[in-house]
Design an enzyme around this catalytic site. Structure first.
Site, PDB file in Angstrom:
ATOM      1  N   ASP A 274       2.809 -10.052   2.924  1.00  0.00           N
ATOM      2  CA  ASP A 274       2.281  -9.407   1.722  1.00  0.00           C
ATOM      3  C   ASP A 274       1.000  -8.675   2.136  1.00  0.00           C
ATOM      4  O   ASP A 274       0.871  -8.260   3.285  1.00  0.00           O
ATOM      5  CB  ASP A 274       2.034 -10.446   0.620  1.00  0.00           C
ATOM      6  CG  ASP A 274       2.202  -9.866  -0.789  1.00  0.00           C
ATOM      7  OD1 ASP A 274       1.601  -8.816  -1.054  1.00  0.00           O
ATOM      8  OD2 ASP A 274       2.919 -10.460  -1.602  1.00  0.00           O
ATOM      9  N   HIS A 308       1.846  -5.455   3.156  1.00  0.00           N
ATOM     10  CA  HIS A 308       2.080  -4.464   2.103  1.00  0.00           C
ATOM     11  C   HIS A 308       0.941  -3.459   2.025  1.00  0.00           C
ATOM     12  O   HIS A 308       1.158  -2.263   1.907  1.00  0.00           O
ATOM     13  CB  HIS A 308       2.252  -5.158   0.753  1.00  0.00           C
ATOM     14  CG  HIS A 308       3.518  -5.927   0.630  1.00  0.00           C
ATOM     15  ND1 HIS A 308       3.868  -6.624  -0.509  1.00  0.00           N
ATOM     16  CD2 HIS A 308       4.549  -6.097   1.500  1.00  0.00           C
ATOM     17  CE1 HIS A 308       5.051  -7.198  -0.328  1.00  0.00           C
ATOM     18  NE2 HIS A 308       5.471  -6.902   0.879  1.00  0.00           N
TER      19      HIS A 308
END
Length: 452
Positions: A274, A308
């Protein structure tokens, strides 16, 4: 002569005692805003306590968990000490800090954390995605502590057998999240927000420093995590330095400084499932109650191998975020990345975002673009739970300088609210070798400047 000997003896006792107490180091950090000096503890002259002296045995989870707790208690009771994890693999349950303690992992040491949820009970006062609750203890947990550190060249590793089964977020999990959301919106006391049951499956953070002061993480490696990896929550004076994080599970942000102030993250390596770094300040009514912004956060000299975003702000940012400086960071070519800087909120959040600076950043290909600002990022919550109160988020003073990428869809995509446009965004020498679609995509933006 007798008085002199007594005086010298007294001085000697005071001198010996003072060496047990950690020295406070002050770190001055340059930033384009007024950045207070950060204070962290130096344990180099404190006593050392090996967990083997308290009964730790390789392969024995129960004995190791007890030994670590006893060593932490001993170090804290004498006003300062370093708990030593020797080389080798040591399986353990949760670790709970006390003030004036440094957990030091020697080179070759591995703390392997059990994946049995029962090892993280009783439930503790913690959070889930910006909402306070009682849930499984983080694997490493500190609450209301001062002068705490995790240092050394060893590794913290999470056993994932159970947590990876919980990544799917089944219906029972979502029902518990809906319950928690409604409890927060109605200001139900935190003690009544009990999230440990047969189907909630709210995964714990790996490391959470909760309401702590003078926090240091230095030199360690971290592998895998049930949830967010490093979570300084409502903390003051935090340094995260030379930490190497590898965690590719669901919601595996590298560092989430939430409602924390005076934070330095430097010389770290992030390989994430993430966001590498996600700056947060709570969600909706819960954050409005706590009323504490994330403020004075400097991120420098970091390397991102996957994630991300290099830096995300939000979407849990209802307490406000201000004074963030990202300097001299790099994203390796081949990393899977959405943005270098992504600000996200929605009409339920309120709060604010201002004084965000990024400079001297290089990246390879990015799936989306260099700068993203979106004001309607709500994920599954839009139709999952009601909106109790509508509050828009003022966003202003976002400045990027000397930022380069090789291949992007856009340089900037800024989607503000018509009622409350984003204001004052400047890009100076921000470029990409290839722009696949539009250079700039802007809606509801005032005072945008772009210079070479």
């Amino acid at each position: 002569m007798k008085k002199l000997l007594i005086l010298l003896a007294s001085f000697s006792l005071v001198s010996c005692y003072s060496q047990k107490v950690p020295v406070i180091n002050t770190i001055k950090v340059a930033a384009p805003f007024e950045m207070p000096a950060i204070q962290v503890a130096d344990f180099s002259k404190c006593s050392k306590f090996s967990i083997t002296d308290f009964g730790a045995v390789k392969g024995d989870k129960k004995k190791n968990t007890t030994a670590i707790a006893k060593a932490i208690d001993k170090a804290s009771k004498q006003d300062g000490g370093t708990v030593i994890i020797p080389p080798g693999e040591w399986i353990t349950g949760s670790i709970h800090f006390k003030s004036n303690v440094n957990l030091h992992l020697q080179e070759g040491a591995v703390l392997l954390f059990s994946s049995d949820p029962q090892d993280y009970l009783p439930a503790v006062h913690t959070t889930w995605e910006g909402m306070e609750c009682y849930n499984y203890s983080p694997l490493i947990y500190a609450h209301n502590c001062t002068n705490v550190a995790i240092t050394g060249k060893g590794t913290l590793k999470a056993g994932m057998q159970t947590w990876e089964k919980w990544f799917a977020r089944p219906s029972g999990h979502m029902n518990s999240l809906k319950l928690l959301y409604n409890q927060c919106a109605k200001n139900v006391p935190v003690e009544q927000r009990q999230m440990v049951n047969d189907s909630a499956n709210l995964r714990p953070q790996f490391i959470q420093f909760n309401r702590c002061k003078n926090v240091l993480l230095e030199g360690i490696s971290i592998k895998d995590s049930p949830f967010w990896v490093i979570h300084p929550y409502l903390c003051n004076d935090v340094v995260i330095r030379k930490v190497n994080v590898y965690a590719h599970g669901h919601n595996n942000d590298g560092v989430d400084p939430e409602m924390s102030q005076n934070v330095l993250i430097e010389d770290c390596i992030f390989d994430q499932g993430d966001d590498a770094i996600a700056i947060k300040s709570g969600r909706d009514q819960d954050a409005w109650r706590l009323n504490t912004p994330a403020r004075n956060i400097v991120i420098r000299n970091c390397l991102v191998k996957n994630g991300h975003q290099l830096v995300a702000i939000g979407s849990e940012m209802s307490g406000g975020v201000e004074n963030v400086f990202i300097d001299n960071c790099k994203v390796v070519d081949g990393a899977k990345l959405n943005h270098l800087l992504f600000l996200k909120t929605n009409e339920r959040r309120g709060g604010y975002m201002k004084n965000i600076y990024m400079q001297n950043v290089e990246s390879g290909k990015i799936d989306q673009g260099i700068l993203g600002i979106e004001t309607d990022v709500i994920y599954q919550w839009k139709n999952l739970v009601p909106m109790y109160e509508r509050r828009l988020t003022p966003i202003s003073d976002i400045h990027l300088t000397n930022v380069k990428a090789t291949d992007v869809k856009f340089i900037s995509r800024i989607l503000g609210e018509k009622e409350l446009p984003v204001q004052q965004v400047s890009l100076k020498n921000v470029s990409a070798v290839k722009v696949r679609e539009n250079k700039h995509i802007h809606e509801n933006l005032l005072q945008f400047t772009e210079t070479k």
